[in-house]
Design a protein around this motif. Structure first.
Motif, PDB file in Angstrom:
ATOM      1  N   ILE A  78      31.646  24.652   4.334  1.00 20.54           N
ATOM      2  CA  ILE A  78      30.473  25.122   5.419  1.00 20.54           C
ATOM      3  C   ILE A  78      29.571  26.171   5.261  1.00 20.54           C
ATOM      4  O   ILE A  78      28.361  25.986   5.556  1.00 20.54           O
ATOM      5  CB  ILE A  78      31.024  24.841   7.123  1.00 20.54           C
ATOM      6  N   ARG A  79      30.813  26.681   4.813  1.00 23.21           N
ATOM      7  CA  ARG A  79      29.966  28.648   4.273  1.00 23.21           C
ATOM      8  C   ARG A  79      29.312  27.631   3.262  1.00 23.21           C
ATOM      9  O   ARG A  79      27.698  28.773   3.155  1.00 23.21           O
ATOM     10  CB  ARG A  79      30.815  29.154   4.249  1.00 23.21           C
ATOM     11  N   SER A  80      29.274  27.369   2.301  1.00 18.89           N
ATOM     12  CA  SER A  80      28.235  26.969   1.304  1.00 18.89           C
ATOM     13  C   SER A  80      27.124  26.248   1.817  1.00 18.89           C
ATOM     14  O   SER A  80      26.377  26.030   1.343  1.00 18.89           O
ATOM     15  CB  SER A  80      29.025  26.037  -0.030  1.00 18.89           C
ATOM     16  N   PHE A  81      27.449  25.675   2.967  1.00 17.78           N
ATOM     17  CA  PHE A  81      26.489  24.612   3.158  1.00 17.78           C
ATOM     18  C   PHE A  81      25.774  24.867   3.915  1.00 17.78           C
ATOM     19  O   PHE A  81      24.105  24.692   4.126  1.00 17.78           O
ATOM     20  CB  PHE A  81      26.801  23.270   3.928  1.00 17.78           C
ATOM     21  N   ALA A  82      25.873  26.362   4.757  1.00 22.93           N
ATOM     22  CA  ALA A  82      24.700  26.550   5.946  1.00 22.93           C
ATOM     23  C   ALA A  82      23.561  27.476   4.865  1.00 22.93           C
ATOM     24  O   ALA A  82      23.089  28.202   5.162  1.00 22.93           O
ATOM     25  CB  ALA A  82      26.017  27.243   6.201  1.00 22.93           C
ATOM     26  N   GLU A  83      24.235  28.212   4.153  1.00 21.29           N
ATOM     27  CA  GLU A  83      23.522  29.337   2.650  1.00 21.29           C
ATOM     28  C   GLU A  83      22.436  28.066   2.061  1.00 21.29           C
ATOM     29  O   GLU A  83      21.370  28.972   2.297  1.00 21.29           O
ATOM     30  CB  GLU A  83      24.145  30.102   1.470  1.00 21.29           C
ATOM     31  N   ARG A  84      23.271  27.584   2.016  1.00 20.63           N
ATOM     32  CA  ARG A  84      22.447  26.007   1.221  1.00 20.63           C
ATOM     33  C   ARG A  84      20.699  26.107   2.425  1.00 20.63           C
ATOM     34  O   ARG A  84      19.192  26.029   2.056  1.00 20.63           O
ATOM     35  CB  ARG A  84      22.449  24.979   1.052  1.00 20.63           C
ATOM     36  N   ALA A  85      21.346  25.838   3.402  1.00 21.18           N
ATOM     37  CA  ALA A  85      21.039  25.305   4.335  1.00 21.18           C
ATOM     38  C   ALA A  85      19.429  26.003   4.484  1.00 21.18           C
ATOM     39  O   ALA A  85      18.404  26.139   5.849  1.00 21.18           O
ATOM     40  CB  ALA A  85      21.249  23.864   5.712  1.00 21.18           C
ATOM     41  N   ARG A  86      20.219  27.652   5.029  1.00 22.41           N
ATOM     42  CA  ARG A  86      19.164  28.922   5.423  1.00 22.41           C
ATOM     43  C   ARG A  86      18.018  28.606   4.312  1.00 22.41           C
ATOM     44  O   ARG A  86      17.362  29.693   4.527  1.00 22.41           O
ATOM     45  CB  ARG A  86      20.066  29.832   5.395  1.00 22.41           C
ATOM     46  N   LEU A 105      29.368  25.146  11.387  1.00 22.69           N
ATOM     47  CA  LEU A 105      28.196  25.118  10.711  1.00 22.69           C
ATOM     48  C   LEU A 105      27.216  26.143  11.442  1.00 22.69           C
ATOM     49  O   LEU A 105      25.749  26.069  10.879  1.00 22.69           O
ATOM     50  CB  LEU A 105      27.562  23.199  10.197  1.00 22.69           C
ATOM     51  N   TRP A 106      26.752  24.967  12.889  1.00 24.74           N
ATOM     52  CA  TRP A 106      25.884  26.110  13.401  1.00 24.74           C
ATOM     53  C   TRP A 106      26.193  27.465  14.071  1.00 24.74           C
ATOM     54  O   TRP A 106      25.690  28.153  14.301  1.00 24.74           O
ATOM     55  CB  TRP A 106      25.778  24.387  14.647  1.00 24.74           C
ATOM     56  N   GLY A 107      27.295  27.796  14.257  1.00 25.52           N
ATOM     57  CA  GLY A 107      27.041  29.283  13.980  1.00 25.52           C
ATOM     58  C   GLY A 107      27.457  29.727  13.176  1.00 25.52           C
ATOM     59  O   GLY A 107      26.816  31.061  13.235  1.00 25.52           O
ATOM     60  N   LEU A 108      26.767  29.324  11.773  1.00 21.46           N
ATOM     61  CA  LEU A 108      26.365  30.225  10.944  1.00 21.46           C
ATOM     62  C   LEU A 108      24.565  29.781  11.040  1.00 21.46           C
ATOM     63  O   LEU A 108      24.027  30.278  10.315  1.00 21.46           O
ATOM     64  CB  LEU A 108      27.137  29.553   9.567  1.00 21.46           C
ATOM     65  N   LEU A 109      24.460  28.014  11.406  1.00 21.77           N
ATOM     66  CA  LEU A 109      22.705  28.842  11.136  1.00 21.77           C
ATOM     67  C   LEU A 109      22.124  28.676  12.720  1.00 21.77           C
ATOM     68  O   LEU A 109      21.446  29.359  12.394  1.00 21.77           O
ATOM     69  CB  LEU A 109      22.640  27.221  11.066  1.00 21.77           C
ATOM     70  N   GLU A 110      22.878  29.173  13.647  1.00 24.38           N
ATOM     71  CA  GLU A 110      22.110  29.198  15.262  1.00 24.38           C
ATOM     72  C   GLU A 110      21.649  30.417  14.654  1.00 24.38           C
ATOM     73  O   GLU A 110      20.098  30.684  15.569  1.00 24.38           O
ATOM     74  CB  GLU A 110      23.171  29.186  16.954  1.00 24.38           C
ATOM     75  N   PRO A 111      21.779  31.492  14.725  1.00 26.33           N
ATOM     76  CA  PRO A 111      21.517  32.553  13.975  1.00 26.33           C
ATOM     77  C   PRO A 111      19.822  32.649  13.640  1.00 26.33           C
ATOM     78  O   PRO A 111      18.539  33.295  13.435  1.00 26.33           O
ATOM     79  CB  PRO A 111      22.348  33.962  13.312  1.00 26.33           C
ATOM     80  N   VAL A 112      20.121  31.821  12.982  1.00 32.88           N
ATOM     81  CA  VAL A 112      18.059  31.749  11.964  1.00 32.88           C
ATOM     82  C   VAL A 112      17.209  30.648  12.523  1.00 32.88           C
ATOM     83  O   VAL A 112      15.917  30.558  12.871  1.00 32.88           O
ATOM     84  CB  VAL A 112      19.010  31.124  10.443  1.00 32.88           C
TER      85      VAL A 112
END
Length: 280
Positions: A78-86, A105-112
């Motif tokens: 999830i961390r790897s996918f979140a970084e790619r999505a960001r 995943l949403w927890g990592l992407l929500e700030p952005v």
């Protein structure tokens, strides 16, 4: 390749992709159905398929198209996918997947990417492997014919708007949505009870693989609710699905929709897990 990494997959990765998807044919049916139909090539797939590797072996996937969908993904993936999505920027209209992975995943992407238009943290996943033994299928529920798309469309639009909170007609006047409805009708996966030229119950079988299928778009005309049409209609669609489509039928439903959950249980569906959806 390093022991922990991710990449955009291509056709050479198909056997490994199918192995990952096959670990949970029911939970993974949405992405699996697209891969079975189109392979892994992004142009045909309608999005990229990201692969996360552990020790040089494909361990997890993430479909990145109109939806962002993690598959068999633990915290490191999830961390790897979140970084790619960001880095890519938000191109999807929703994040959908098993609740724990989607929440991570949403927890990592929500700030952005935040705030979302709507977050549905728990959507029970319900599964049936045999026709209903308690609810008689509605004999008037049948496949929608190709020449009935104009009859089906108002019900489809009403369901989508009610469920998602925005009309599918916004933007392109509904051309893409109409094409999707036409595709489901043309493939024999749209079902309805039609009375006097009006849909009073409908449902579709959306994602399909040889192992499982997913029922979606269940809707009853507002003035006909409370008559049990959702139960008898679902019993009919379930019978079609198991007899002609796949050995397992699933659906997921909002946790707060207690009447629907109760109706599906009466038909014979059992809650086996939970999904989460984030809508933009």
């Amino acid at each position: 390749m390093s022991s922990v990494s991710s990449k955009v997959l291509d056709g050479t990765d198909l056997p490994a992709v199918l192995e990952v998807l096959g670990r949970d044919p029911v939970a993974n049916v949405f992405v699996a159905s697209r891969v079975h139909l189109a392979g892994v090539d992004p142009w045909r797939l309608g999005g990229e398929l990201w692969g996360y590797y552990e020790g040089g072996r494909l361990a997890s996937l993430c479909y990145a198209g109109a939806n962002l969908v993690p598959v068999e993904a633990g915290p490191d993936a999830i961390r790897s996918f979140a970084e790619r999505a960001r880095k890519q920027g938000r191109r999807c209209s929703s994040i959908v997947g098993p609740a724990a992975a989607a929440a991570n995943l949403w927890g990592l992407l929500e700030p952005v990417w935040g705030p979302a238009r709507d977050v549905r943290p728990v959507q029970p996943l319900m599964v049936a492997t045999k026709p209903s033994t308690t609810v008689l299928p509605d004999p008037l529920v049948r496949r929608v014919r190709r020449d009935e798309i104009d009859i089906a469309m108002p019900a489809c639009v009403a369901m989508f708007t009610e469920e998602v909170g925005v009309s599918p007609l916004v933007g392109d006047g509904g051309a893409l949505y109409r094409a999707r409805v036409a595709e489901l009708i043309g493939s024999g996966r749209a079902f309805a009870r039609i009375e006097d030229g009006r849909v009073v119950f409908k449902a579709e079988i959306g994602a399909v693989t040889p192992d499982a299928c997913q029922i979606q778009g269940v809707w009853v005309a507002p003035d006909r609710r409370g008559e049990g049409l959702s139960e008898t209609g679902m019993a009919a669609v379930l019978e079609y699905a198991l007899r002609e489509i796949a050995p397992v039928a699933s659906l997921y439903v909002n946790s707060y929709n207690l009447p629907a959950r109760a109706a599906y249980r009466r038909v014979g569906f059992a809650e086996t897990g939970a999904f989460m959806s984030v809508l933009f």
